[in-house]
Write an enzyme that holds these catalytic residues in place. Structure first.
Site, PDB file in Angstrom:
ATOM      1  N   LYS A 170       0.855  -1.205   0.000  1.00  0.00           N
ATOM      2  CA  LYS A 170       0.000   0.000   0.000  1.00  0.00           C
ATOM      3  C   LYS A 170       0.883   1.245   0.000  1.00  0.00           C
ATOM      4  CE  LYS A 170      -1.559   1.612   4.099  1.00  0.00           C
ATOM      5  NZ  LYS A 170      -1.298   3.020   4.454  1.00  0.00           N
ATOM      6  N   ASN A 171       1.921   1.263   0.863  1.00  0.00           N
ATOM      7  CA  ASN A 171       2.715   2.479   1.046  1.00  0.00           C
ATOM      8  C   ASN A 171       3.723   2.723  -0.065  1.00  0.00           C
ATOM      9  OD1 ASN A 171       1.192   2.939   3.270  1.00  0.00           O
ATOM     10  ND2 ASN A 171       2.747   2.324   4.754  1.00  0.00           N
ATOM     11  N   ARG A 189      -8.212  -0.590   4.637  1.00  0.00           N
ATOM     12  CA  ARG A 189      -7.342   0.420   4.028  1.00  0.00           C
ATOM     13  C   ARG A 189      -5.975  -0.166   3.704  1.00  0.00           C
ATOM     14  NH1 ARG A 189      -6.732   5.544   7.367  1.00  0.00           N
ATOM     15  NH2 ARG A 189      -5.489   5.946   5.528  1.00  0.00           N
ATOM     16  N   ARG A 216      -3.686   9.728   4.703  1.00  0.00           N
ATOM     17  CA  ARG A 216      -2.500  10.563   4.939  1.00  0.00           C
ATOM     18  C   ARG A 216      -1.729  10.773   3.640  1.00  0.00           C
ATOM     19  NH1 ARG A 216       0.538  14.073   8.081  1.00  0.00           N
ATOM     20  NH2 ARG A 216       2.739  13.713   7.689  1.00  0.00           N
ATOM     21  N   PRO A 255       1.727  16.367  11.551  1.00  0.00           N
ATOM     22  CA  PRO A 255       2.000  17.636  10.859  1.00  0.00           C
ATOM     23  C   PRO A 255       2.626  17.413   9.480  1.00  0.00           C
ATOM     24  CG  PRO A 255       3.638  17.208  12.552  1.00  0.00           C
ATOM     25  CD  PRO A 255       2.593  16.144  12.707  1.00  0.00           C
ATOM     26  N   ILE A 256       2.620  18.460   8.690  1.00  0.00           N
ATOM     27  CA  ILE A 256       3.269  18.389   7.369  1.00  0.00           C
ATOM     28  C   ILE A 256       4.285  19.531   7.222  1.00  0.00           C
ATOM     29  CG2 ILE A 256       1.361  17.189   6.197  1.00  0.00           C
ATOM     30  CD1 ILE A 256       0.449  19.939   5.124  1.00  0.00           C
ATOM     31  N   ASP A 257       4.786  19.998   8.372  1.00  0.00           N
ATOM     32  CA  ASP A 257       5.727  21.124   8.332  1.00  0.00           C
ATOM     33  C   ASP A 257       6.989  20.807   7.520  1.00  0.00           C
ATOM     34  OD1 ASP A 257       6.007  19.307  10.603  1.00  0.00           O
ATOM     35  OD2 ASP A 257       7.784  20.482  11.094  1.00  0.00           O
ATOM     36  N   LEU A 258       7.461  19.571   7.607  1.00  0.00           N
ATOM     37  CA  LEU A 258       8.685  19.210   6.857  1.00  0.00           C
ATOM     38  C   LEU A 258       8.410  19.240   5.346  1.00  0.00           C
ATOM     39  CD1 LEU A 258       9.968  16.241   9.073  1.00  0.00           C
ATOM     40  CD2 LEU A 258      10.613  18.667   9.193  1.00  0.00           C
TER      41      LEU A 258
HETATM   42  C1  EPZ Z   1       4.343   6.832   6.374  1.00  0.00           C
HETATM   43  O1  EPZ Z   1       3.568   7.832   7.020  1.00  0.00           O
HETATM   44  C2  EPZ Z   1       3.431   5.621   6.286  1.00  0.00           C
HETATM   45  N1  EPZ Z   1       2.242   5.963   5.504  1.00  0.00           N
HETATM   46  C3  EPZ Z   1       3.007   5.197   7.687  1.00  0.00           C
HETATM   47  O2  EPZ Z   1       2.237   4.006   7.544  1.00  0.00           O
HETATM   48  C4  EPZ Z   1       4.252   4.884   8.506  1.00  0.00           C
HETATM   49  O3  EPZ Z   1       3.870   4.575   9.822  1.00  0.00           O
HETATM   50  C5  EPZ Z   1       5.180   6.108   8.521  1.00  0.00           C
HETATM   51  O4  EPZ Z   1       5.498   6.489   7.158  1.00  0.00           O
HETATM   52  C6  EPZ Z   1       6.480   5.830   9.258  1.00  0.00           C
HETATM   53  O5  EPZ Z   1       7.134   4.762   8.659  1.00  0.00           O
HETATM   54  C7  EPZ Z   1       2.327   5.954   4.159  1.00  0.00           C
HETATM   55  O6  EPZ Z   1       3.370   5.695   3.588  1.00  0.00           O
HETATM   56  C8  EPZ Z   1       1.060   6.260   3.410  1.00  0.00           C
HETATM   57  P1  EPZ Z   1       6.442  10.177   8.490  1.00  0.00           P
HETATM   58  P2  EPZ Z   1       4.116   9.359   7.068  1.00  0.00           P
HETATM   59  O7  EPZ Z   1       6.295  11.428   7.712  1.00  0.00           O
HETATM   60  O8  EPZ Z   1       4.777   9.691   5.796  1.00  0.00           O
HETATM   61  C9  EPZ Z   1       6.521  13.345  12.011  1.00  0.00           C
HETATM   62  C10 EPZ Z   1       0.382   2.605   7.848  1.00  0.00           C
HETATM   63  O9  EPZ Z   1      -0.070   2.028   8.858  1.00  0.00           O
HETATM   64  N2  EPZ Z   1       6.418  14.350  10.936  1.00  0.00           N
HETATM   65  O10 EPZ Z   1       7.663   9.350   8.331  1.00  0.00           O
HETATM   66  O11 EPZ Z   1       3.018  10.207   7.553  1.00  0.00           O
HETATM   67  C11 EPZ Z   1       5.209  12.596  12.178  1.00  0.00           C
HETATM   68  O12 EPZ Z   1       4.341  13.312  13.020  1.00  0.00           O
HETATM   69  C12 EPZ Z   1       0.848   4.045   7.945  1.00  0.00           C
HETATM   70  O13 EPZ Z   1       0.513   2.063   6.720  1.00  0.00           O
HETATM   71  C13 EPZ Z   1       6.521  15.684  11.282  1.00  0.00           C
HETATM   72  O14 EPZ Z   1       6.692  16.030  12.441  1.00  0.00           O
HETATM   73  O15 EPZ Z   1       5.206   9.219   8.221  1.00  0.00           O
HETATM   74  C14 EPZ Z   1       5.636  11.292  12.787  1.00  0.00           C
HETATM   75  O16 EPZ Z   1       5.787  11.441  14.180  1.00  0.00           O
HETATM   76  C15 EPZ Z   1       0.636   4.624   9.326  1.00  0.00           C
HETATM   77  N3  EPZ Z   1       6.402  16.615  10.296  1.00  0.00           N
HETATM   78  C16 EPZ Z   1       6.999  11.052  12.152  1.00  0.00           C
HETATM   79  O17 EPZ Z   1       7.443  12.324  11.635  1.00  0.00           O
HETATM   80  C17 EPZ Z   1       6.201  16.267   8.977  1.00  0.00           C
HETATM   81  O18 EPZ Z   1       6.128  17.176   8.111  1.00  0.00           O
HETATM   82  C18 EPZ Z   1       6.975  10.026  11.029  1.00  0.00           C
HETATM   83  O19 EPZ Z   1       6.182  10.538  10.029  1.00  0.00           O
HETATM   84  C19 EPZ Z   1       6.097  14.902   8.663  1.00  0.00           C
HETATM   85  C20 EPZ Z   1       6.206  13.960   9.652  1.00  0.00           C
END
Ligand code: EPZ
Length: 419
Positions: free
Chosen positions: A22-23, A398, A92, A122-125
């Protein structure tokens, strides 16, 4: 409303083909927007999130046709740049359309993404990186309006956290940008490699995917190609947990040992034997299920946060006390209360969970709190004494393609019932 009805204490055995990831499929669908001509994605899982992405592509003026596990996309000249709020809220990964739409059309209007409630997401990054590439982004009342006068330009970017989504968004925005983009402290997940492999086949120039430094040389255009989606490493981890908790032995066709490099030793400590062949993993558990001292979730190649809930379910029946530390998301223990209804003995404090293994779990009426929390309840129900009724199956759908069919194929007693 649908529910899963599971009669436990059935030992899993047999072979199953692992579904597409999926991811990976979700960012690949977004990436197809960058490509002229036709893109054919093979091995796409039949999931609600995949179909939501197809609807987003349709809103952006692309043709998107799903034929079983194959999705054909034509993005000759996308005419739209707005993603409807209801589609953004569905998941997401809708946020990675931002980089793709900006990359292809130069402007984008969308709202903040949805997704499983695992704490603030968040999506700040994402936004900070795109701004450094020349995007002008205004945020008002949950809506993002983005333009990039003069087009996106390559930049030297350092991520404060190796965010998967932010890394994907930057790659999508940089593929057609002017000049070179360097991402430092990039996410190293296999899905990032899959995305880079796809884009390079379409004519992109991306190097370093899978490492913490990725270099993207912007090119003038990309052309669609045929690409097979990688196997889903979290589904592999889920089936590993199911085999472990039921004392079964399963052959996972298509599973790649390197994708679950940090998961295998944990299940071996739990008493499983895991054997890797060229095109499959064989998982068996003949000894008593044992506790594991500490499981810490980390960015890849560490133990994946997505495998934490299902591993915790298996540990709840293990002999001894285990500790799980969830380092990625703030609120990823929502499955604990539901597991407790089945007899699990788990105490949480902040990011730590202490699992005291019990000798038996009991079937109960439980609700999936999110995608992987729901999968954890399925894993527990497979070994529980008696019948479990699992509600809010939509969360599980999902990420798992017809989960009841997959598990029935391995000998589980599980059916889907419409309420
Ligand atoms: C991806 O989510 C996956 N989703 C998630 O899988 C997975 O848990 C996650 O990566 C970590 O491996 C998809 O690929 C669709 P991140 P993503 O950005 O991209 C923080 C599942 O069950 N962060 O690596 O949202 C965030 O809050 C899902 O299949 C910021 O602070 O994960 C989190 O604590 C759940 N600011 C951490 O980073 C940002 O701009 C990891 O988030 C972005 C993220």
């Amino acid at each position: 409303m649908q529910k899963l009805v599971i009669d436990g204490e059935k030992r899993l055995s047999g072979e199953i083909e692992v579904q597409g990831a999926k991811n990976s499929a979700l960012p690949l669908l977004a990436a197809s927007l960058l490509c002229k001509g036709e893109t054919v994605l093979i091995g796409c899982p039949k999931l609600s999130d995949v179909y939501a992405s197809c609807r987003i592509l349709g809103c952006l003026g692309c043709e998107c046709k799903a034929q079983g596990n194959t999705i054909i996309i034509k993005a000759e000249a996308p005419c739209g740049c707005c993603v409807p709020d209801e589609l953004m809220r569905e998941m997401r990964s809708s946020i990675v359309f931002l980089g793709a739409v900006l990359g292809r059309t130069g402007e984008c209007k969308l709202s903040f993404p949805g997704g499983c409630q695992l704490g603030p997401r968040p999506i700040d990054l994402h936004l900070s990186a795109l701004r450094q590439m020349g995007a002008v982004i205004t945020e008002r009342h949950g809506m993002l309006r983005c333009t990039c006068p003069g087009g996106l330009k390559g930049a030297e970017l350092v991520l404060s956290f190796p965010s998967v989504g932010a890394t994907e968004n930057i790659i999508l925005a940089a593929a057609l940008a002017t000049g070179q983009t360097v991402i430092r402290n990039a996410a190293r997940e296999p899905e990032i490699v899959d995305l880079a492999n796809f884009l390079n086949l379409c004519g992109a120039e991306i190097s370093g995917a899978g490492s913490d430094t990725i270099i993207i040389e912007g090119v003038r255009e990309l052309n669609g190609c045929e690409y097979k989606v990688m196997p889903d490493r979290i589904v592999v981890s889920t089936l590993m947990a199911a085999a472990a908790i039921t004392g079964g032995e399963v052959s996972l066709k298509g599973a790649r040992a390197e994708d679950v490099g940090a998961v295998i030793p944990v299940f071996e400590q739990m008493g499983c034997g895991i054997y890797s062949y060229s095109d499959r993993l064989f998982v068996t558990r003949s000894k008593k299920l044992r506790s594991v001292e500490t499981v810490r979730t980390m960015p890849y190649p560490g133990f994946p946060t997505d495998a934490q809930p299902m591993t915790m379910a298996a540990l709840s029946l293990a002999n001894g006390t285990s500790i799980v530390i969830e380092n990625i998301f703030e609120n990823r223990f929502r499955h604990v209360d539901e597991l407790a209804r089945m007899g699990a003995d788990i105490k949480t404090s902040g990011r730590a969970a202490v699992i005291d293994g019990v000798s038996r779990l009991y079937g109960a009426k439980v609700h999936a709190p999110d995608l992987r929390g729901g999968a954890a309840l399925v894993v527990a129900a497979l070994a529980a004494e008696g019948r479990t009724e699992l509600f809010d199956v939509k969360y599980i759908d999902r990420g798992y393609e017809e989960i009841e069919k997959q598990l029935s194929q391995l000998g589980a007693s599980i059916i889907r019932v419409s309420e």
